[in-house]
Design a protein around this motif. Sequence first.
Motif, PDB file in Angstrom:
ATOM      1  N   SER A  69       0.768  -1.108  -0.029  1.00  0.00           N
ATOM      2  CA  SER A  69      -0.178   0.106  -0.006  1.00  0.00           C
ATOM      3  C   SER A  69       0.901   1.244  -0.153  1.00  0.00           C
ATOM      4  O   SER A  69       2.133   1.025   0.261  1.00  0.00           O
ATOM      5  N   SER A  70       0.381   2.349  -0.444  1.00  0.00           N
ATOM      6  CA  SER A  70       1.070   3.643  -0.056  1.00  0.00           C
ATOM      7  C   SER A  70       1.164   3.870   1.524  1.00  0.00           C
ATOM      8  O   SER A  70       0.638   3.294   2.521  1.00  0.00           O
ATOM      9  N   GLY A  71       1.841   4.925   1.853  1.00  0.00           N
ATOM     10  CA  GLY A  71       2.055   5.214   3.438  1.00  0.00           C
ATOM     11  C   GLY A  71       0.845   5.327   4.076  1.00  0.00           C
ATOM     12  O   GLY A  71       0.500   4.792   5.467  1.00  0.00           O
ATOM     13  N   THR A  72      -0.344   5.780   3.517  1.00  0.00           N
ATOM     14  CA  THR A  72      -1.505   5.963   4.251  1.00  0.00           C
ATOM     15  C   THR A  72      -2.192   4.689   4.695  1.00  0.00           C
ATOM     16  O   THR A  72      -2.538   4.492   5.800  1.00  0.00           O
ATOM     17  N   GLY A  73      -1.887   3.571   3.863  1.00  0.00           N
ATOM     18  CA  GLY A  73      -2.551   2.161   4.279  1.00  0.00           C
ATOM     19  C   GLY A  73      -1.504   1.712   5.588  1.00  0.00           C
ATOM     20  O   GLY A  73      -2.320   1.116   6.614  1.00  0.00           O
TER      21      GLY A  73
ATOM     22  N   GLU B 218       6.550  16.516   9.163  1.00  0.00           N
ATOM     23  CA  GLU B 218       5.503  17.202   8.305  1.00  0.00           C
ATOM     24  C   GLU B 218       5.994  17.570   6.986  1.00  0.00           C
ATOM     25  O   GLU B 218       6.313  18.747   6.942  1.00  0.00           O
ATOM     26  N   THR B 219       5.523  16.707   5.886  1.00  0.00           N
ATOM     27  CA  THR B 219       6.057  16.940   4.404  1.00  0.00           C
ATOM     28  C   THR B 219       5.303  18.516   3.988  1.00  0.00           C
ATOM     29  O   THR B 219       5.771  19.202   3.121  1.00  0.00           O
ATOM     30  N   SER B 220       3.866  18.682   4.619  1.00  0.00           N
ATOM     31  CA  SER B 220       3.266  19.898   3.890  1.00  0.00           C
ATOM     32  C   SER B 220       3.809  21.077   4.448  1.00  0.00           C
ATOM     33  O   SER B 220       3.810  22.113   3.681  1.00  0.00           O
TER      34      SER B 220
ATOM     35  N   VAL C 228       3.781   6.775  15.110  1.00  0.00           N
ATOM     36  CA  VAL C 228       4.371   7.862  14.520  1.00  0.00           C
ATOM     37  C   VAL C 228       4.412   7.691  12.958  1.00  0.00           C
ATOM     38  O   VAL C 228       4.496   6.641  12.470  1.00  0.00           O
ATOM     39  N   ASP C 229       3.836   8.802  12.478  1.00  0.00           N
ATOM     40  CA  ASP C 229       4.014   8.925  10.716  1.00  0.00           C
ATOM     41  C   ASP C 229       5.158   9.330  10.689  1.00  0.00           C
ATOM     42  O   ASP C 229       5.523  10.454  10.571  1.00  0.00           O
ATOM     43  N   SER C 230       6.017   8.509  10.223  1.00  0.00           N
ATOM     44  CA  SER C 230       7.473   8.862   9.965  1.00  0.00           C
ATOM     45  C   SER C 230       7.689   8.492   8.484  1.00  0.00           C
ATOM     46  O   SER C 230       8.952   8.155   7.743  1.00  0.00           O
TER      47      SER C 230
ATOM     48  N   SER D  53       7.602   3.558   0.617  1.00  0.00           N
ATOM     49  CA  SER D  53       8.701   3.163  -0.443  1.00  0.00           C
ATOM     50  C   SER D  53       9.047   4.339  -1.064  1.00  0.00           C
ATOM     51  O   SER D  53      10.196   4.490  -1.629  1.00  0.00           O
ATOM     52  N   GLN D  54       8.348   5.125  -1.576  1.00  0.00           N
ATOM     53  CA  GLN D  54       8.359   6.198  -2.469  1.00  0.00           C
ATOM     54  C   GLN D  54       9.041   7.678  -1.838  1.00  0.00           C
ATOM     55  O   GLN D  54       9.272   8.429  -2.595  1.00  0.00           O
ATOM     56  N   LYS D  55       9.578   7.336  -0.743  1.00  0.00           N
ATOM     57  CA  LYS D  55      10.260   8.715   0.103  1.00  0.00           C
ATOM     58  C   LYS D  55      11.557   8.400  -0.032  1.00  0.00           C
ATOM     59  O   LYS D  55      12.207   8.376  -0.967  1.00  0.00           O
ATOM     60  N   GLY D  56      12.158   8.472   1.178  1.00  0.00           N
ATOM     61  CA  GLY D  56      13.852   8.323   1.355  1.00  0.00           C
ATOM     62  C   GLY D  56      14.466   7.056   0.960  1.00  0.00           C
ATOM     63  O   GLY D  56      15.437   6.948   0.823  1.00  0.00           O
TER      64      GLY D  56
END
Length: 363
Positions: free
Chosen positions: A58-62, A136-138, A161-163, A186-189
Motif C-alpha cells: 500500500s502507500s504510506g496511508t495504508g 510534516e511534509t506539507s 508515528v507517521d515517519s 517506499s516512495q520517500k527516502g
Amino acid sequence: MSNLRIPGPTPCPPEVLQAMSWQMMNHRGPQFGSYLNDVTAGLKTIFQTKNDIFVLSSSGTGGLEAAVVNTLSPGDKVLGVSIGVFGDRISTIAKTYGAEVIPLKFEWGKAADADDVAKALKANPEIKAVLVTHNETSTGVTNDLGSIAKAVKKEGKLIFVDSVSSMGSLNVPVDEWGLDVCVTGSQKGWMVPPGLAMISVSDQAWEANKEAKMPRFYFDLARAKNYAEKNQTPWTPCMSVVYGMTVAIEMMLKEGLPNIIKRHERIAEKTRSNAKSLGLELFADEKYASNTVTSIRANKGLDGKLLNKIMREEYDVILGGGQQILEGKIFRIGHLGWVEEADIDGVFTALKEALPKAGFKGE
Ligand SMILES: Cc1ncc(COP(=O)(O)O)c(C=O)c1O
C-alpha cells in the motif's frame, strides 16, 4: 531526465529500476522469501529496532490505517498532535474507525511542543495513544520526536508515528525513543517507487493489539505476523517494488545510516542557505526546518504556482506546491532519498532565472 524535486515519489537509481524488471516468481517460494527476509532485516537496521517490521502492499496511508486499526477500539481516546496536512490525516483515520480524537494543533510552519503534549496527557489521563507526524511534509517541519516520545512514555501511553517522510533519511531511533508504531513509505527516502508501506510494532503495541476491536482484514498485522514467520505476506505482495527494495536497502546499508543522515543534513543546509541568498524566506521555523523538504514562502510579488509552471516547462525542474491552506502561499523543494548536491545546484541555477519571471521582487 527531469530534476524531480518533490518530496516523493523520489527519483530511483538505475540499479533499483533494473531490479523492478526482474521476472515474476512464486511469491510463497524460497527465493522471494529470502528477499522479504533481507528487506526486513535491513529495515530493522535503519529503523534502529528489534521490533517486528512488516512490509505492506500500500502507500504510506495504508500503513497509518494499519497502525490505528490494529491497536485501538472504537471509543478509545487518542491525542491527535498535528502541525499540518499529515498530522490531520492520521487523526481523520482514527476518527473514521470510531476513536475519540482529542486534537492538539499547532500553527502550520511551527513544531509541536513536547510540554503541551505532556500537559494534554495529564489533563486527559484516559488517553490511550498519541498520534504524531515526525516530519510534516506539507510544511517542511520536523518535530522534536525524541522529546515528544519522552513525554508520552513518561505517562505510559502508546505513541504512533507517521515517519513516512523521515525514516531512512533522518535519525529515528525507534527503540531508543520507545516508538510503538512507526510507518514509512517506499516512495520517500527509500529511493523506490510507491507501493510499499513499512511498519514497526513494539511489544506494548502487540499488547494493545490483543484488546483492539477496530475492524480490519487486509491490514491485519496479527495475520501478517503469522505469515512473516514463514517469510511470506498474507496476500500477494507488490513484488516488483520488493525487488527494487532489496537493491535499495543494500545500497543504503553500504552507504551507512550515519552517512545517509549527514548527507540529508548537508543538502538541506545548502538548500536553505541558497534560498536565503536569493532573498527568499523560509516558511518553517528554522530551528525545526526539515532535512528532507524545504518550504519557501511565495511572497515579495512571487506567484508560487506560476513559478512551479515555469520551472517545469522551461527548466524541467519539478517542485512541490503548497497543500490546502498553503496552496499558492509556499513552494517546496524535496531533497530526500537519491539526492546529491548537484541536484540542488540544478534547482538554484534554474530558480535564479525563473524567480523574476514569476514576479519575485526580492534581492
Ligand atoms: C508525512 C507523510 N505522511 C503520510 C503521507 C501519505 O503517504 P501516501 O501518499 O504514500 O499514502 C505522506 C505522503 O506524502 C507524507 O509525506
